[in-house]
Design an enzyme around this catalytic site. Structure first.
Site, short mmCIF file in Angstrom:
data_model
loop_
_atom_site.label_atom_id
_atom_site.label_comp_id
_atom_site.label_asym_id
_atom_site.label_seq_id
_atom_site.Cartn_x
_atom_site.Cartn_y
_atom_site.Cartn_z
N GLU A 81 3.96 -2.11 2.73
CA GLU A 81 2.50 -2.23 2.84
C GLU A 81 1.92 -1.14 3.74
O GLU A 81 0.84 -0.62 3.47
CB GLU A 81 2.10 -3.62 3.34
CG GLU A 81 2.50 -4.80 2.44
CD GLU A 81 2.03 -4.68 0.99
OE1 GLU A 81 0.96 -4.08 0.73
OE2 GLU A 81 2.75 -5.18 0.09
N HIS A 119 1.32 1.86 1.66
CA HIS A 119 0.03 1.77 0.95
C HIS A 119 -1.12 2.07 1.90
O HIS A 119 -2.06 2.79 1.58
CB HIS A 119 -0.18 0.35 0.40
CG HIS A 119 0.59 0.03 -0.85
ND1 HIS A 119 0.46 0.77 -2.00
CD2 HIS A 119 1.49 -0.96 -1.14
CE1 HIS A 119 1.23 0.24 -2.95
NE2 HIS A 119 1.87 -0.80 -2.46
#
Ligand code: ZN
Length: 501
Positions: A265, A268
């Site tokens: 994550e 991202h």
């Protein structure tokens, strides 16, 4: 540039409404008590409707045309020309699908979620069949409304990976299948070579969180413009370039879940944080496609996070936090344990080697479903046959180990799955190019310095935001179109070594 400014002013309202909805969505998954659910659904529906109405209004179309006339003749690389390009693309997509169809899809998929969750829990495939038939019917109408030249699936794929065609994805997966299926069989025949029990011991969750946070800050996730919370399903969400948040889920007896989930994550999030600050509040901020987004998360999670060099930096600290679990586990044994291949039937638990076979299977089935070559009632048998052909295993049930395991189809997300694999392929292509451009990167990483890699990603990928379409970006960065070969070579080299093949 008066017309551009008018367009920007109008679109800023749309961006603000969408980001306000994102805050409510984040709160729903991170903080909200269950009692808030019904009202929150209404609040989100109102904000989404207002944003959609504002964006698809004729006035927006008029401003787009006026701005387009103004940028005519400007350099392709100019920000103004790129903004008009992107907005025009989004406007056309948003206005092609009739509002009634959008509303019907929203209603049906929210119903379908309940039906799917129950069918999955009871492993009852037949209970989900009529619902999936209705969803596919609406998705065909949506594809017709969006328009396509060759394949109906193209229209849906394009929403997640602009300009990518079904035939391109088929070509990539054909190449993958030929080499990967026999390689997986070879690894499966040698599974005993790796012991993954060290990562399945009990790991205190507070300490997992402390360590994970240290790692993602160290690799470059900017906590002054981000934060990490817990949620049932991990995700990244952004409210502006200055506020990009991630969530993580902790499993006590499977430490890699939270650790590599956090790195994923953060990958991202760093992409979102890296947009050119001048794009704030415009349609140019953020990632250019789901595939390119996934290339960033996978690069940090797998290529970097699951490498020997990375753990040469962090393993000592991890051992100090967990002396009971790891005190007598060598760095090499730990490296192998975090890269263990398993005969998993579940996509979200799959390792780097088998993951793309899970995706290929879903891609093949969903395009056959959509384009009418596979009746929904035959989906379960087709699923099981492909699991046997690609992974040599047959699911024991149709629920969490089988055809009902993923939420995507019940949510109407068709055309989305391939982007996971596109991201894996691109992660290695970009990495190879970074090494070529900045040969010191491996030594830097071995010293715990991640700035040279992040700097390269920022300069070549992140700062452009949505300015270039994914295929353009890859061509600009690497000089080639997307390819599966580099990924296959990376995988074979790494796992031939780990499994002593
Ligand atoms: Zn991801």
């Amino acid at each position: 540039m008066e017309e551009i400014e008018h367009l920007k002013t109008r679109l800023a309202d749309v961006v603000h409404l969408n980001h306000a909805a994102a805050v409510l969505g984040w709160d729903q998954q991170v903080n909200m008590p269950p009692g808030g659910a019904p009202a929150r659904a209404e609040q989100l529906a109102t904000l989404s409707r207002l944003a959609h109405e504002k964006f698809t209004a004729e006035e927006t179309g008029r401003l787009v045309e006026a701005a387009a006339a103004q940028v005519d003749g400007l350099d392709y690389d100019s920000d103004a020309a790129a903004l008009v390009r992107v907005v025009k693309h989004d406007y056309e997509l948003a206005t092609r699908v009739p509002a009634a169809l959008v509303a019907e899809l929203a209603r049906l998929t929210s119903q379908a979620h309940e039906v799917w969750a129950k069918a999955r829990a009871e492993a009852d495939f037949a209970a989900f069949v009529p619902m999936l038939e209705r969803i596919l019917d609406l998705k065909r109408q949506e594809a017709e409304a969006l328009g396509y030249q060759e394949r109906m699936y193209d229209a849906l794929l394009d929403q997640y990976e602009p300009n990518m065609k079904t035939a391109d994805v088929e070509r990539l997966f054909d190449e993958l299948r030929v080499e990967l299926v026999p390689f997986v069989a070879q690894v499966f025949a040698n599974l005993d070579a790796v012991d993954d029990s060290p990562v399945h011991k009990k790991y205190d969750i507070a300490r997992q969180a402390e360590f994970g946070l240290k790692v993602i800050e160290r690799i470059g996730y900017d906590m002054a413009r981000g934060r990490q919370d817990k949620s049932v399903h991990p995700f990244t969400t952004e409210f502006s370039i200055g506020d990009v948040r991630i969530t993580t889920r902790y499993i006590e007896d499977w430490m890699p879940s939270a650790l590599f989930g956090s790195i994923h994550e953060a990958g991202h999030a760093m992409y979102e944080q890296g947009s050119n600050p001048a794009f704030e509040g415009t349609f140019l901020a953020g990632g250019t496609s789901l595939g390119v987004h996934e290339s960033q998360s996978r690069l940090w999670e797998n290529v970097i996070g699951r490498s020997r060099a990375f753990w040469g930096v962090f393993y000592g600290d991890l051992q100090k936090l967990f002396p009971e679990q790891l005190g007598d586990v060598s760095l090499e044994a730990f490296y192998k344990a975090i890269n263990a291949v398993t005969r998993s039937l579940i996509r979200v638990e799959a390792d780097e080697v088998t993951y793309n076979l899970h995706i290929m299977l879903r891609f093949e089935l969903e395009k056959d479903l959509l384009e009418g070559r596979l009746p929904v009632r035959d989906l379960r048998d087709a699923w099981n046959a492909k699991m046997e052909a690609y992974l040599g295993i047959t699911p024991p049930d149709d629920g969490r180990h089988g055809v009902l395991q993923d939420v995507h189809w019940s949510s109407g997300l068709i055309g989305y799955f391939p982007t996971y694999s596109l991201g894996n392929f691109l992660s290695v292509q970009y990495w190879n190019k970074a090494l070529q451009d900045v040969p010191s990167i491996p030594d830097d990483i071995a010293r715990g310095e991640f700035g040279s890699l992040l700097g390269w990603l920022r300069e070549n990928i992140h700062r452009h935001g949505r300015k270039y379409w994914p295929a353009e970006l890859t061509e600009r960065v690497t000089g080639e179109p997307i390819q599966v070969g580099p990924f296959l070579r990376y995988l074979k080299e790494k796992y031939t070594d780990i499994y002593g093949l």
